[in-house]
Design an enzyme around this catalytic site. Sequence first.
Site, PDB file in Angstrom:
ATOM      1  N   GLU A 270       0.821  -1.232   0.000  1.00 54.76           N
ATOM      2  CA  GLU A 270       0.000   0.000   0.000  1.00 54.76           C
ATOM      3  C   GLU A 270       0.844   1.266   0.000  1.00 54.76           C
ATOM      4  O   GLU A 270       0.795   2.053   0.948  1.00 54.76           O
ATOM      5  CB  GLU A 270      -0.867   0.043   1.267  1.00 54.76           C
ATOM      6  N   PRO A 271       1.650   1.509  -1.014  1.00 54.46           N
ATOM      7  CA  PRO A 271       2.490   2.707  -0.994  1.00 54.46           C
ATOM      8  C   PRO A 271       1.695   3.975  -1.312  1.00 54.46           C
ATOM      9  O   PRO A 271       0.870   3.984  -2.225  1.00 54.46           O
ATOM     10  CB  PRO A 271       3.500   2.439  -2.108  1.00 54.46           C
ATOM     11  N   GLY A 272       1.942   5.018  -0.558  1.00 52.98           N
ATOM     12  CA  GLY A 272       1.331   6.317  -0.844  1.00 52.98           C
ATOM     13  C   GLY A 272       2.418   7.295  -1.255  1.00 52.98           C
ATOM     14  O   GLY A 272       2.575   7.649  -2.427  1.00 52.98           O
ATOM     15  N   ARG A 309       3.492  19.747   6.871  1.00 49.70           N
ATOM     16  CA  ARG A 309       4.459  18.748   7.356  1.00 49.70           C
ATOM     17  C   ARG A 309       5.611  19.347   8.164  1.00 49.70           C
ATOM     18  O   ARG A 309       5.951  18.821   9.217  1.00 49.70           O
ATOM     19  CB  ARG A 309       5.010  17.905   6.187  1.00 49.70           C
ATOM     20  N   CYS A 343      -0.648  33.318  11.004  1.00 50.75           N
ATOM     21  CA  CYS A 343      -0.465  34.016  12.269  1.00 50.75           C
ATOM     22  C   CYS A 343      -0.107  33.041  13.393  1.00 50.75           C
ATOM     23  O   CYS A 343      -0.880  32.849  14.328  1.00 50.75           O
ATOM     24  CB  CYS A 343      -1.778  34.743  12.563  1.00 50.75           C
ATOM     25  N   GLU A 344       1.012  32.376  13.242  1.00 53.24           N
ATOM     26  CA  GLU A 344       1.506  31.441  14.265  1.00 53.24           C
ATOM     27  C   GLU A 344       3.023  31.436  14.194  1.00 53.24           C
ATOM     28  O   GLU A 344       3.593  31.369  13.104  1.00 53.24           O
ATOM     29  CB  GLU A 344       1.035  30.006  13.959  1.00 53.24           C
TER      30      GLU A 344
HETATM   31  N1  LLP Z   1      -1.530   2.030   4.438  1.00 50.10           N
HETATM   32  C1  LLP Z   1      -2.018   2.497   5.610  1.00 50.10           C
HETATM   33  C2  LLP Z   1      -2.935   1.661   6.385  1.00 50.10           C
HETATM   34  C3  LLP Z   1      -1.646   3.771   6.063  1.00 50.10           C
HETATM   35  O1  LLP Z   1      -2.143   4.222   7.213  1.00 50.10           O
HETATM   36  C4  LLP Z   1      -0.771   4.546   5.293  1.00 50.10           C
HETATM   37  C5  LLP Z   1      -0.375   5.904   5.729  1.00 50.10           C
HETATM   38  C6  LLP Z   1      -0.288   4.026   4.072  1.00 50.10           C
HETATM   39  C7  LLP Z   1      -0.692   2.759   3.682  1.00 50.10           C
HETATM   40  C8  LLP Z   1       0.637   4.785   3.153  1.00 50.10           C
HETATM   41  O2  LLP Z   1       1.828   5.106   3.764  1.00 50.10           O
HETATM   42  P1  LLP Z   1       3.022   5.757   2.891  1.00 50.10           P
HETATM   43  O3  LLP Z   1       3.443   4.751   1.882  1.00 50.10           O
HETATM   44  O4  LLP Z   1       2.485   6.979   2.277  1.00 50.10           O
HETATM   45  O5  LLP Z   1       4.090   6.054   3.890  1.00 50.10           O
HETATM   46  N2  LLP Z   1       1.021  12.611   7.081  1.00 50.10           N
HETATM   47  C9  LLP Z   1       2.240  11.857   7.317  1.00 50.10           C
HETATM   48  C10 LLP Z   1       2.121  10.428   6.878  1.00 50.10           C
HETATM   49  C11 LLP Z   1       0.941   9.693   7.493  1.00 50.10           C
HETATM   50  C12 LLP Z   1       0.736   8.327   6.902  1.00 50.10           C
HETATM   51  C13 LLP Z   1      -0.568   7.743   7.302  1.00 50.10           C
HETATM   52  N3  LLP Z   1      -0.791   6.400   6.829  1.00 50.10           N
HETATM   53  C14 LLP Z   1       3.393  12.588   6.620  1.00 50.10           C
HETATM   54  O6  LLP Z   1       3.161  13.625   6.019  1.00 50.10           O
HETATM   55  O7  LLP Z   1       4.522  12.137   6.695  1.00 50.10           O
END
Ligand code: LLP
Length: 415
Positions: A270-272, A309, A343-344
């Site tokens: 599950e890469p994001g 971030r 404003c922070e």
């Molecule tokens: N699968 C699940 C169940 C997740 O909770 C996440 C991310 C992913 C896959 C994808 O993860 P990735 O491959 O993108 O690392 N907002 C934070 C990251 C929070 C990630 C939340 N879950 C940041 O900006 O670093």
Amino acid sequence: MNSFIEKVDFFKGNSVESIVKEYGTPLYVYNEDILRDRMHNVSQIITKYEFHSNYSIKANTNFTILKTALSEGLYADAMSTGEMMMLLKAGFPAEKIFFVSNNVGADELQFAIDNNIMVSLDSLSQLELFGSLNKGGKCAVRINPGVGAGHHEKVVTAGKKTKFAVAEEDIDKIFEIADKYDLKIAGINQHVGSLFMDPEPFLQAVKNFLRIAKKFENLEFIDFGGGYGIPYHKLDDEQDFPMESFKAEFEKLIDEFVAEYGYAPLFKTEPGRYCVAESCVLLGRVHSTKQNSGVKYVGTDVGMNVLVRPSMYDSWHDIEIIRDDKVVSRDNLVEQTVTGNICESGDLLAKNRMLPESKVGDIAAVLDAGAYGYAMCSSYNSRPRPAEVMICSDGSVKLIRRRETFDDLFRLFEV
Ligand code: LLP
């Protein structure tokens, strides 16, 4: 590296000044070639067995990006009804969507059930709820492999201190609930956390997870989650995630599992971030410079409302300075603190950063902004959210999300 933008010809010959003249700042700019390249990479993580890479859309839900993922053969995971709806609207068929739920109400589970979307439950009580809504149905359960990883404690999602998943010692209770509601546990999933550059903790989690998987009979799929990192310090020559050596190690563990389990279920990941982060440069305008108690401040329109971030996790994003359409050389660097217009006091994009000396009118180009950038932005301080454009493979520039307007901000009120 002196300039990532120049090295990859990020804007494909387009003038940055004419892009911002047309679309304004702050502006998220994506490069289709980089996007497709990274999406293609993740679709090939496992080639020996049946494998799906689920793009984790929480990183970036832009429709054009979702459609690109679909055309690169990716499946998708969703975290909410909204994300499931976005995916359906972008053209993903239900069978390509996996709802990785966390603490949801009956209505969200019912939406997935009604739309034939596979659901992962992340606690025993949520499994009970699912069972009561969908007797005789199929689902997955999220298991804690006991090892977490990630760039900040806020994004570590496995191990001892986490709200996520079912602990290994509760597995018998999963089977009891499944019996009670005649549920088929078709799959198990894990997610250890977000952004690891060293594959070791992830591989350790995979090892544990596959050991646990053997306690489940007749699994249809095993989902290893995401978290693959990208080099946020690329201007300091940080190396890419070692995908090739990682793949070999990963495959070895899977081979061992398949030999013992007797067959290979479908494997998923599950890469994001890996898919989208590097495909985007966020452009902001330098509106002011000043010296306060010896610190040189560079005031831009990239506030924490646009990219949260750095304020939220102290995250590092490389910054390049563009002046008169050219990237300013990094031969002479001066320590500066780059801030936004919110404003922070915590509205800091980069603290005490060595950068070319910035001037009013420059463009600050923030690298690697494609993941958890627009997805986490807000209209805090009543600043409309930015626009997004794509530099397409043929070099054309396309608006892929218009800038929010003041009317958009007023629309929710009864006035
Ligand atoms: N699968 C699940 C169940 C997740 O909770 C996440 C991310 C992913 C896959 C994808 O993860 P990735 O491959 O993108 O690392 N907002 C934070 C990251 C929070 C990630 C939340 N879950 C940041 O900006 O670093």
